[in-house]
Design a protein around this motif. Sequence first.
Motif, short mmCIF file in Angstrom:
data_model
loop_
_atom_site.label_atom_id
_atom_site.label_comp_id
_atom_site.label_asym_id
_atom_site.label_seq_id
_atom_site.Cartn_x
_atom_site.Cartn_y
_atom_site.Cartn_z
N GLY A 191 0.81 -1.21 0.00
CA GLY A 191 0.00 0.00 0.00
C GLY A 191 0.85 1.26 0.00
O GLY A 191 1.94 1.30 -0.56
N VAL A 192 0.34 2.27 0.69
CA VAL A 192 0.95 3.60 0.70
C VAL A 192 1.94 3.70 1.85
O VAL A 192 1.62 3.32 2.98
CB VAL A 192 -0.14 4.69 0.83
N PRO A 193 3.16 4.19 1.60
CA PRO A 193 4.13 4.33 2.70
C PRO A 193 3.70 5.42 3.67
O PRO A 193 2.84 6.26 3.36
CB PRO A 193 5.43 4.70 1.97
N GLY A 194 4.32 5.40 4.83
CA GLY A 194 4.04 6.43 5.82
C GLY A 194 4.74 7.74 5.48
O GLY A 194 5.42 7.86 4.46
N ASP A 195 4.57 8.72 6.35
CA ASP A 195 5.16 10.05 6.16
C ASP A 195 6.18 10.33 7.26
O ASP A 195 6.18 9.68 8.30
CB ASP A 195 4.07 11.13 6.18
N VAL A 196 7.03 11.32 7.00
CA VAL A 196 7.93 11.84 8.02
C VAL A 196 7.39 13.20 8.45
O VAL A 196 7.07 14.05 7.61
CB VAL A 196 9.37 11.98 7.50
N TYR A 197 7.27 13.39 9.77
CA TYR A 197 6.84 14.66 10.32
C TYR A 197 8.01 15.28 11.08
O TYR A 197 8.50 14.70 12.05
CB TYR A 197 5.65 14.47 11.25
N ALA A 198 8.45 16.44 10.61
CA ALA A 198 9.57 17.14 11.24
C ALA A 198 9.01 18.30 12.07
O ALA A 198 8.42 19.24 11.51
CB ALA A 198 10.55 17.65 10.20
N GLU A 199 9.18 18.23 13.37
CA GLU A 199 8.68 19.29 14.26
C GLU A 199 9.79 20.31 14.50
O GLU A 199 10.90 19.97 14.92
CB GLU A 199 8.22 18.70 15.58
N VAL A 200 9.46 21.56 14.20
CA VAL A 200 10.45 22.63 14.26
C VAL A 200 10.74 23.00 15.71
O VAL A 200 9.84 23.13 16.54
CB VAL A 200 9.94 23.87 13.50
N ARG A 201 12.03 23.17 15.97
CA ARG A 201 12.48 23.70 17.26
C ARG A 201 13.51 24.79 16.96
O ARG A 201 14.55 24.52 16.36
CB ARG A 201 13.11 22.60 18.11
N ILE A 202 13.20 26.02 17.37
CA ILE A 202 14.11 27.14 17.13
C ILE A 202 15.13 27.18 18.26
O ILE A 202 14.78 27.23 19.45
CB ILE A 202 13.34 28.47 17.03
N VAL A 203 16.39 27.17 17.89
CA VAL A 203 17.49 27.11 18.85
C VAL A 203 18.29 28.41 18.77
O VAL A 203 18.74 28.82 17.69
CB VAL A 203 18.41 25.91 18.56
N VAL A 204 18.46 29.05 19.92
CA VAL A 204 19.19 30.31 20.00
C VAL A 204 20.64 30.03 20.40
O VAL A 204 20.89 29.16 21.25
CB VAL A 204 18.52 31.24 21.03
#
Length: 299
Positions: A260-273
Motif C-alpha cells: 500500500g501507501v508508505p508512511g510520512d515523516v513529520y519534522a517538528e520545528v524547534r528554534i534554537v538560540v
Amino acid sequence: MRDPYEVLGVSRHAGRDEIQRAYRRLARAYHPDVNKSPEAEETFKNVAEAYAILSDPERRRRYDAFSEPGDMWAHAGAGARTAGWTAGPWDGGPRAGFETRFRDDILDDLFGGFFGGRRAGWGPVPGADQEAELEVTVEEAYHGTRRTITFDGGPGIRITIPAGVTEGQRIRLAGQGGRGASGGRPGDLWLVVRIAPHPRYRVEGRDVHTELRLAPWEAALGTSVALGTPGGETRVRVPPGTSSGRRLRLRGRGLPDPHGVPGDVYAEVRIVVPRTLSKRERKLYEQLATASAYDPRSL
C-alpha cells in the motif's frame, strides 16, 4: 481418562488462545526432555491428550456433548440401549465383554483413537505454537534485514525481516515452534516485532516523527535544510515565518508498505538560540530589537 479441561486447568468456556497457552505452559514444564521426575512423562501424555481433544473443534464439541450432563459411562449405556442393546451390570460375563468393547469403540470414536492408542502406542500430537519478541532498529524496519536467531541454545535460524515491518507485526516461521509428540508435526514460531527506541526518531504505525532544529534567522526568513530520515538524508523547505512547534510533512518518506501507501515523516520545528554571541552578532540582535515592533506576547 481425566477431564481434559481439568488436565489443562481451564474452564469449559475457555477460548482457543487460552487453551493453547495452558498447553504450552504445561508441556514446557513436563516435557520428558526437560523434566526428569518419574511422573513427568505420564503428566505430559495427559496434557498432550487433553490438548489434542480441546484444540480440535469437532472433537471438543463431541466431548462436550458426550460428557454433559451426567456421567460418561451413563451416556455410553444410553447409546447402547438406543442401538437395541440392554446395558446390564458389569459382571465379567459375555455381556461385560461386549459392553467393554462397546465402551472402547465409543471412546475411540470420540477421542480419535487415543484410548486405542494407549493400548497400541501413542498417536501423533501436534506441537504448540510459540511466540517470541524480535527487536529491530528503525533503519532495519525501513530497509529490511537478515538476522540469525537462536532459542534455548539450539541451532541458529536465518530469517528475513521484510522492509516496512511495524510495531506488533507478527512474522511466522513455520515448523519452528514446539515439538510434536509421537510423530506429530511441530508448531509454528511467531516473532512479534518490537521497534527499538531511537535517539532521533519516534515511530507511530508507518509514520516517523523527528525534530528539525532551526536558527532564528532560518525560521524567520525561510530556508532549505538537510534532514535525516530512516531512508537517508533529504532536504526540507522551511517557509518564512516558521515558529517552534510547527510540523513539516514529508509525504511518503516514512516506513514503506509492500502492499500500500508508505508512511510520512513529520519534522517538528524547534528554534534554537546561540548560547554565546560574538560582538557583531550581539550588535545585530540589538539593532533588530530596536527596529522591530514585533511582540510575541501580544498574540
